[in-house]
Design a protein around this motif. Structure first.
Motif, PDB file in Angstrom:
ATOM      1  N   VAL B  47      65.916  -4.079  30.675  1.00 52.50           N
ATOM      2  CA  VAL B  47      65.618  -4.859  29.471  1.00 52.50           C
ATOM      3  C   VAL B  47      66.535  -6.073  29.398  1.00 52.50           C
ATOM      4  O   VAL B  47      67.624  -6.078  29.988  1.00 52.50           O
ATOM      5  CB  VAL B  47      65.831  -3.983  28.208  1.00 52.50           C
ATOM      6  CG1 VAL B  47      67.300  -3.818  27.895  1.00 52.50           C
ATOM      7  CG2 VAL B  47      65.093  -4.536  27.006  1.00 52.50           C
ATOM      8  N   LYS B  56      65.744  -3.203  21.126  1.00 54.35           N
ATOM      9  CA  LYS B  56      64.542  -2.995  21.936  1.00 54.35           C
ATOM     10  C   LYS B  56      64.470  -1.535  22.352  1.00 54.35           C
ATOM     11  O   LYS B  56      65.488  -0.926  22.664  1.00 54.35           O
ATOM     12  CB  LYS B  56      64.569  -3.892  23.183  1.00 54.35           C
ATOM     13  CG  LYS B  56      64.182  -5.320  22.904  1.00 54.35           C
ATOM     14  CD  LYS B  56      63.942  -6.085  24.203  1.00 54.35           C
ATOM     15  CE  LYS B  56      63.414  -7.484  23.926  1.00 54.35           C
ATOM     16  NZ  LYS B  56      63.219  -8.254  25.177  1.00 54.35           N
ATOM     17  N   LYS B  57      63.235  -1.025  22.363  1.00 52.51           N
ATOM     18  CA  LYS B  57      63.037   0.363  22.759  1.00 52.51           C
ATOM     19  C   LYS B  57      62.148   0.428  23.982  1.00 52.51           C
ATOM     20  O   LYS B  57      61.151  -0.292  24.098  1.00 52.51           O
ATOM     21  CB  LYS B  57      62.419   1.164  21.612  1.00 52.51           C
ATOM     22  CG  LYS B  57      63.363   1.347  20.438  1.00 52.51           C
ATOM     23  CD  LYS B  57      62.842   2.371  19.451  1.00 52.51           C
ATOM     24  CE  LYS B  57      63.865   2.625  18.357  1.00 52.51           C
ATOM     25  NZ  LYS B  57      63.458   3.673  17.410  1.00 52.51           N
ATOM     26  N   LEU B  58      62.542   1.310  24.908  1.00 51.77           N
ATOM     27  CA  LEU B  58      61.784   1.534  26.126  1.00 51.77           C
ATOM     28  C   LEU B  58      61.680   3.049  26.269  1.00 51.77           C
ATOM     29  O   LEU B  58      62.558   3.700  26.828  1.00 51.77           O
ATOM     30  CB  LEU B  58      62.517   0.917  27.320  1.00 51.77           C
ATOM     31  CG  LEU B  58      61.812   0.902  28.668  1.00 51.77           C
ATOM     32  CD1 LEU B  58      60.587   0.006  28.612  1.00 51.77           C
ATOM     33  CD2 LEU B  58      62.768   0.416  29.761  1.00 51.77           C
ATOM     34  N   LYS B  59      60.602   3.614  25.709  1.00 53.44           N
ATOM     35  CA  LYS B  59      60.396   5.058  25.683  1.00 53.44           C
ATOM     36  C   LYS B  59      61.601   5.725  25.012  1.00 53.44           C
ATOM     37  O   LYS B  59      61.864   5.513  23.829  1.00 53.44           O
ATOM     38  CB  LYS B  59      60.149   5.601  27.087  1.00 53.44           C
ATOM     39  CG  LYS B  59      58.879   5.043  27.722  1.00 53.44           C
ATOM     40  CD  LYS B  59      58.611   5.650  29.083  1.00 53.44           C
ATOM     41  CE  LYS B  59      57.348   5.059  29.686  1.00 53.44           C
ATOM     42  NZ  LYS B  59      57.070   5.582  31.053  1.00 53.44           N
TER      43      LYS B  59
END
Lengths: 117, 112
Positions: B47, B56-59
């Motif tokens: 990211v 920010k979110k990634l799973k």
């Protein structure tokens, strides 16, 4: 789209020798950066090339030199190798639209593992 | 000289636990990236955060950029063995060369 490739994968040299490492940038990218990653450490910036010109250099001696070619591929040359030069050498490519406020994303190759004996 | 300090350097936890990795600096960065690196491979970008306070979110991964753009964190919820690897934060500045300044990395091991 072809990613960043580096050659060779592994290399063993003796102290005092010279070495050339090669990098092919990702398709469409015009900037190549080289990093040295010692075992157990984060990568350290060596230098960057943009349109065949050096565009900044880290804290590395002059025996570390580089080139960028018209197709944006690049070479890293190290003369008079020392034991401490043993490391993973990483190449990263990016597309640099200079003048914008955000540094472009750098995409890394798999690296060349150099061992100096 | 811009420096990034990552902590912890080593972390070994059980599957299902939560964890946070920190990346701190006294310098301001225009953006900050988090990479994951597997043995024998180059870092892979997870990211990029640009705006102070950005999340920010990634799973199961949540990344945060500090308000002053000097620090960042990576939080993993319900860690899985597949999360095992070296996590690197890297800051970039638009001053001079667009180089990345890396932290020393966090070696994460998730035990089944």
């Amino acid at each position: 789209e072809t990613g960043v490739t580096q050659s060779p994968t592994h290399l063993i040299k003796t102290r005092g020798q010279q070495v050339t490492l090669r990098c092919s940038s990702q398709s469409g990218h015009n900037t190549v950066s080289w990093y040295q990653q010692a075992l157990g450490q984060g990568p350290q910036f060596i230098f960057q090339y943009y349109r065949e010109e050096e565009n900044g250099r880290g804290n590395f001696p002059p025996r570390f030199s580089g080139l960028q070619f018209p197709n944006y591929s690049s070479e890293l040359n190290v003369n008079a190798l020392e034991l401490d030069d043993s490391a993973l050498y990483l190449c990263a490519s990016s597309l640099s639209p200079l003048g914008l406020g955000v540094s472009p994303t750098q995409y890394f190759g798999p690296g060349t593992r150099l061992t100096v004996l | 000289t811009q420096l990034l300090e990552q902590s912890p350097q080593f972390l070994s936890i059980q599957e299902g636990e939560n964890l946070t990795v920190y990346c701190n600096s006294s310098s301001v960065f225009s953006s900050l990236q988090w990479y994951r690196q597997e043995p024998g491979e180059g870092p892979v970008l997870l990211v990029t955060v640009v705006t102070g306070g950005e999340v920010k979110k990634l799973k199961r991964l949540t990344f945060q950029f500090g308000d002053a753009r000097k620090d960042s964190s990576l939080h993993i919820t319900a860690a899985q063995p597949g999360d095992t690897g070296l996590y690197l934060c890297a800051g970039s500045s638009i001053q001079g060369a667009q180089k990345l300044v890396f932290g020393q990395g966090t070696r994460l091991t998730i035990n089944p």
